[in-house]
Write a protein that holds these residues in place. Structure first.
Motif, PDB file in Angstrom:
ATOM      1  N   SER A   1     -16.302  -4.650  -0.191  1.00 42.87           N
ATOM      2  CA  SER A   1     -15.565  -3.924   0.859  1.00 42.87           C
ATOM      3  C   SER A   1     -14.073  -3.836   0.532  1.00 42.87           C
ATOM      4  O   SER A   1     -13.591  -4.449  -0.425  1.00 42.87           O
TER       5      SER A   1
ATOM      6  N   ALA B   1     -12.378 -11.782   1.288  1.00 46.16           N
ATOM      7  CA  ALA B   1     -11.309 -10.831   1.617  1.00 46.16           C
ATOM      8  C   ALA B   1     -10.132 -11.503   2.324  1.00 46.16           C
ATOM      9  O   ALA B   1      -9.033 -11.599   1.771  1.00 46.16           O
ATOM     10  N   THR B   2     -10.369 -11.999   3.544  1.00 47.58           N
ATOM     11  CA  THR B   2      -9.215 -12.460   4.326  1.00 47.58           C
ATOM     12  C   THR B   2      -9.628 -13.419   5.435  1.00 47.58           C
ATOM     13  O   THR B   2     -10.829 -13.647   5.648  1.00 47.58           O
TER      14      THR B   2
ATOM     15  N   HIS C   1       0.841  -1.214   0.000  1.00 47.07           N
ATOM     16  CA  HIS C   1       0.000   0.000   0.000  1.00 47.07           C
ATOM     17  C   HIS C   1       0.864   1.247   0.000  1.00 47.07           C
ATOM     18  O   HIS C   1       1.763   1.398   0.831  1.00 47.07           O
TER      19      HIS C   1
ATOM     20  N   ILE D   1      -2.806 -12.323  -1.714  1.00 45.13           N
ATOM     21  CA  ILE D   1      -3.046 -10.938  -1.299  1.00 45.13           C
ATOM     22  C   ILE D   1      -1.775 -10.115  -1.529  1.00 45.13           C
ATOM     23  O   ILE D   1      -0.681 -10.516  -1.126  1.00 45.13           O
TER      24      ILE D   1
ATOM     25  N   VAL E   1     -10.221 -11.986  -6.095  1.00 39.39           N
ATOM     26  CA  VAL E   1     -11.259 -13.004  -5.901  1.00 39.39           C
ATOM     27  C   VAL E   1     -12.642 -12.364  -5.928  1.00 39.39           C
ATOM     28  O   VAL E   1     -13.561 -12.823  -6.632  1.00 39.39           O
TER      29      VAL E   1
ATOM     30  N   ASN F   1      -9.260 -17.584   2.117  1.00 38.87           N
ATOM     31  CA  ASN F   1      -8.793 -18.730   2.897  1.00 38.87           C
ATOM     32  C   ASN F   1      -9.176 -18.563   4.364  1.00 38.87           C
ATOM     33  O   ASN F   1      -8.851 -17.537   4.965  1.00 38.87           O
TER      34      ASN F   1
ATOM     35  N   GLY G   1     -14.402  -7.851   0.330  1.00 32.03           N
ATOM     36  CA  GLY G   1     -13.166  -7.617  -0.402  1.00 32.03           C
ATOM     37  C   GLY G   1     -13.477  -6.952  -1.739  1.00 32.03           C
ATOM     38  O   GLY G   1     -14.651  -6.861  -2.160  1.00 32.03           O
TER      39      GLY G   1
ATOM     40  N   THR H   1     -10.243 -17.989  -9.605  1.00 30.98           N
ATOM     41  CA  THR H   1     -10.694 -18.248  -8.232  1.00 30.98           C
ATOM     42  C   THR H   1     -12.143 -17.796  -8.058  1.00 30.98           C
ATOM     43  O   THR H   1     -12.983 -18.535  -7.519  1.00 30.98           O
TER      44      THR H   1
ATOM     45  N   ARG I   1      -6.719 -17.441 -15.888  1.00 32.23           N
ATOM     46  CA  ARG I   1      -6.134 -17.521 -14.541  1.00 32.23           C
ATOM     47  C   ARG I   1      -6.612 -16.369 -13.661  1.00 32.23           C
ATOM     48  O   ARG I   1      -6.911 -16.547 -12.483  1.00 32.23           O
TER      49      ARG I   1
HETATM   50  P1  NDP Z   1      -6.194  -9.069  -3.219  1.00 35.54           P
HETATM   51  O1  NDP Z   1      -4.971  -8.521  -2.623  1.00 35.54           O
HETATM   52  O2  NDP Z   1      -6.421  -8.962  -4.690  1.00 35.54           O
HETATM   53  O3  NDP Z   1      -7.481  -8.450  -2.495  1.00 35.54           O
HETATM   54  C1  NDP Z   1      -7.712  -8.582  -1.136  1.00 35.54           C
HETATM   55  C2  NDP Z   1      -8.942  -7.746  -0.819  1.00 35.54           C
HETATM   56  O4  NDP Z   1      -9.354  -7.982   0.519  1.00 35.54           O
HETATM   57  C3  NDP Z   1      -8.665  -6.271  -0.942  1.00 35.54           C
HETATM   58  O5  NDP Z   1      -9.844  -5.640  -1.380  1.00 35.54           O
HETATM   59  C4  NDP Z   1      -8.357  -5.862   0.493  1.00 35.54           C
HETATM   60  O6  NDP Z   1      -8.601  -4.507   0.771  1.00 35.54           O
HETATM   61  C5  NDP Z   1      -9.361  -6.733   1.205  1.00 35.54           C
HETATM   62  N1  NDP Z   1      -9.042  -6.931   2.608  1.00 35.54           N
HETATM   63  C6  NDP Z   1      -7.851  -7.277   3.145  1.00 35.54           C
HETATM   64  N2  NDP Z   1      -7.955  -7.354   4.476  1.00 35.54           N
HETATM   65  C7  NDP Z   1      -9.241  -7.068   4.754  1.00 35.54           C
HETATM   66  C8  NDP Z   1      -9.989  -6.988   5.944  1.00 35.54           C
HETATM   67  N3  NDP Z   1      -9.423  -7.221   7.129  1.00 35.54           N
HETATM   68  N4  NDP Z   1     -11.295  -6.692   5.852  1.00 35.54           N
HETATM   69  C9  NDP Z   1     -11.870  -6.454   4.653  1.00 35.54           C
HETATM   70  N5  NDP Z   1     -11.213  -6.500   3.491  1.00 35.54           N
HETATM   71  C10 NDP Z   1      -9.933  -6.796   3.559  1.00 35.54           C
HETATM   72  O7  NDP Z   1      -6.264 -10.596  -2.752  1.00 35.54           O
HETATM   73  P2  NDP Z   1      -7.072 -11.793  -3.384  1.00 35.54           P
HETATM   74  O8  NDP Z   1      -8.403 -11.341  -3.846  1.00 35.54           O
HETATM   75  O9  NDP Z   1      -6.177 -12.511  -4.308  1.00 35.54           O
HETATM   76  O10 NDP Z   1      -7.235 -12.737  -2.105  1.00 35.54           O
HETATM   77  C11 NDP Z   1      -8.356 -12.659  -1.225  1.00 35.54           C
HETATM   78  C12 NDP Z   1      -8.459 -13.957  -0.432  1.00 35.54           C
HETATM   79  O11 NDP Z   1      -8.610 -15.055  -1.331  1.00 35.54           O
HETATM   80  C13 NDP Z   1      -7.226 -14.303   0.421  1.00 35.54           C
HETATM   81  O12 NDP Z   1      -7.665 -15.002   1.568  1.00 35.54           O
HETATM   82  C14 NDP Z   1      -6.456 -15.255  -0.480  1.00 35.54           C
HETATM   83  O13 NDP Z   1      -5.608 -16.108   0.257  1.00 35.54           O
HETATM   84  C15 NDP Z   1      -7.607 -16.026  -1.093  1.00 35.54           C
HETATM   85  N6  NDP Z   1      -7.301 -16.732  -2.336  1.00 35.54           N
HETATM   86  C16 NDP Z   1      -6.844 -16.057  -3.446  1.00 35.54           C
HETATM   87  C17 NDP Z   1      -6.589 -16.743  -4.605  1.00 35.54           C
HETATM   88  C18 NDP Z   1      -6.187 -16.052  -5.865  1.00 35.54           C
HETATM   89  O14 NDP Z   1      -6.129 -16.720  -6.908  1.00 35.54           O
HETATM   90  N7  NDP Z   1      -5.942 -14.756  -5.861  1.00 35.54           N
HETATM   91  C19 NDP Z   1      -6.712 -18.217  -4.681  1.00 35.54           C
HETATM   92  C20 NDP Z   1      -7.273 -18.808  -3.501  1.00 35.54           C
HETATM   93  C21 NDP Z   1      -7.518 -18.083  -2.370  1.00 35.54           C
HETATM   94  P3  NDP Z   1      -7.433  -3.395   0.644  1.00 35.54           P
HETATM   95  O15 NDP Z   1      -7.519  -2.931  -0.778  1.00 35.54           O
HETATM   96  O16 NDP Z   1      -7.841  -2.395   1.662  1.00 35.54           O
HETATM   97  O17 NDP Z   1      -6.138  -4.056   0.977  1.00 35.54           O
END
Ligand code: NDP
Length: 442
Positions: free
Chosen positions: A257, A316-317, A131, A164, A238, A342, A234, A206, A202
């Motif tokens: 979110s 999201a997380t 960030h 993430i 994903v 996850n 999120g 997800t 790809r």
């Molecule tokens: P990104 O980094 O693309 O996005 C993460 C999103 O979650 C962002 O919008 C972030 O907001 C938000 N976020 C993070 N922490 C919080 C919180 N505490 N409360 C609310 N929102 C939050 O990650 P991905 O979309 O790739 O991953 C999301 C989840 O999916 C993770 O758990 C990851 O392990 C899982 N996953 C991802 C895969 C993939 O192919 N990408 C495959 C399998 C699982 P901000 O912009 O503020 O950071």
């Protein structure tokens, strides 16, 4: 199986609550398996599977734009290679520490097994916080990170991907550095750019895979996504592509979110605007209101689960949906929950959903689409071929259907039919267990 064995594992891995949570859940699901397979107990399979084969931890020094030295910590947890090369994402987030990556790597073993592809389990990352960093800072960090990681990975050894904080930009910088250091152009990372070895589909995998699984879950109740109201937390990779697939299937996503807060747009989220804000501008979700002043923005991300919906997608997380949030969703009549992130639901949240009769798709099954298409990317790289989007998507749909079938079958055989938490843990574990038994004491 003797609970003292679990206690010993937890004691040995002190101070790692997320890892404890992940191991305890799998241990509980596997009780009936160990009752029927005493040979697994004698071979100490659970103790072995809970211990990573290798953990690499390293210093990542880099220069910021002011010329100041910064130091982060890098990790790779090579957890289990019974089914293939270690495979799993890299996470760049300020909360990253060894225990978090052990939880993710442990889950990855069973998730990868469920896909039916030849992939072991691993995970890595750094406490680097992307960030507010410039592209050049991100590049210098990625190059330094890969300078060490490159010694430990390879297309037949360990193939990292994004997670993430690690998207196309970071994969590009890391791939470039790996190529330079090793003088080789190989499929050592997945999630690559389309014109240099990446797979079509790809980026979407997800989120799309999540909806393919939720669709199978709904089918068991003769229902579908059509006209469903959805909340998708999120606004990263994903959540964005889950939302896109919801729309394609005739559902309406009304809330998303980020880590600061959530938006509600009752008419349906304007996804291209969210993509512009999050993917292009790397901005905050609250900027959505500039173009849509009638939408609502609320500070804090947990309140999103109070928004009434038919389908909830925690995307999201970890631990973002607790027991209280689950009660709010149940009170509002939620029908199905699909975990795109996850371990996003806490154990009391999962219990509430299962007892409340909600269709619940656990992460290991529900978000396996990403790694499945990463596996397909490896297959294409091996053959120097590029499949069409439709070919990849058709395979993804088949894989998600198979995951649902095998998890459901395992739940019927060992637990309660339809309990996909137990079903996914058991179906994922059985393949790893059999391979470990056949490969001897290694
Ligand atoms: P990104 O980094 O693309 O996005 C993460 C999103 O979650 C962002 O919008 C972030 O907001 C938000 N976020 C993070 N922490 C919080 C919180 N505490 N409360 C609310 N929102 C939050 O990650 P991905 O979309 O790739 O991953 C999301 C989840 O999916 C993770 O758990 C990851 O392990 C899982 N996953 C991802 C895969 C993939 O192919 N990408 C495959 C399998 C699982 P901000 O912009 O503020 O950071």
């Amino acid at each position: 199986m003797d609970k003292s064995m679990l206690d010993d594992i937890l004691k040995k891995n002190a101070g790692e609550p997320e890892f404890h949570q992940a191991v305890s859940e799998v241990f509980e699901s596997l009780q009936p398996v160990f009752d029927r397979h005493p040979e697994f107990v004698d071979a100490k399979l659970f103790e072995r599977v809970a211990e990573p084969e290798r953990v690499i931890m390293f210093r990542v020094p880099w220069l910021d734009d002011q010329g100041q030295v910064q130091v982060n910590r890098g990790f790779r947890v090579e957890f289990n290679s019974a089914l293939g090369p270690y495979k799993g994402g890299l996470r760049f987030h300020k909360t990253v520490y060894l225990g978090l990556l052990k939880f993710l790597g442990f889950e990855q073993i069973f998730k990868n097994s469920l896909t039916g592809l030849q992939m072991g389990g691993g995970k890595g990352g750094s406490d680097f916080d992307p960030h507010g960093k410039s592209d050049m800072e991100v590049m210098r960090f990625c190059q330094s990170f890969m300078s060490e990681l490159s010694r430990h990975i390879g297309p037949d050894t360990d193939v990292p991907a994004g997670d993430i904080g690690v998207g196309a930009r970071e994969i590009g910088f890391m791939f470039g550095q790996y190529k330079r250091l090793t003088n080789s152009f190989t499929g050592v990372l997945t999630g690559k750019g389309l014109n240099w070895g990446g797979s079509l589909g790809r980026t979407e995998a997800t989120g799309y895979g999540l909806l393919y699984l939720v669709r199978e879950m709904l089918k068991t109740k003769n229902d579908s996504m059509k006209d469903k109201i959805v909340v998708s937390s999120g606004s990263g990779n994903v959540s964005i592509y889950a939302t896109q697939k919801c729309m394609q299937l005739g559902a309406k996503v009304i809330a998303m979110s980020d880590s600061n807060g959530y938006i509600v747009d009752k008419g349906g989220i304007d996804l291209s605007l969210v993509q512009q804000i999050k993917e292009v501008q790397r901005g905050r979700i609250k900027e959505y209101l500039v173009k849509h002043p009638n939408a609502e923005y609320h500070e804090g991300s947990t309140g999103i689960w109070e928004v009434k919906c038919d389908v909830a997608l925690p995307n999201a997380t970890q631990n973002e949906l607790n027991g209280k949030a689950a009660d709010a969703l149940l009170g509002n009549g939620v029908l199905a929950v699909g975990e795109g992130a996850n371990m996003p639901t806490t154990p009391d949240g999962i219990r509430a959903f299962l007892e409340g009769g909600v269709l619940f798709g656990p992460a290991k099954a529900a978000n396996a689409g990403g790694v499945a298409v990463s596996g397909l990317e490896m297959a294409q790289n091996g053959q120097r071929l590029a499949w069409s989007f439709d070919e990849v998507d058709t395979r993804l749909q088949g894989i998600m259907r198979n995951i649902h079938t095998s998890a459901r079958k395992a739940s019927a055989e060992y637990s309660t039919e339809g309990n996909l938490v137990d079903g996914a843990n058991i179906a994922g574990f059985m393949k790893v267990a059999e391979a470990m038994m056949q490969q001897g004491l290694v």
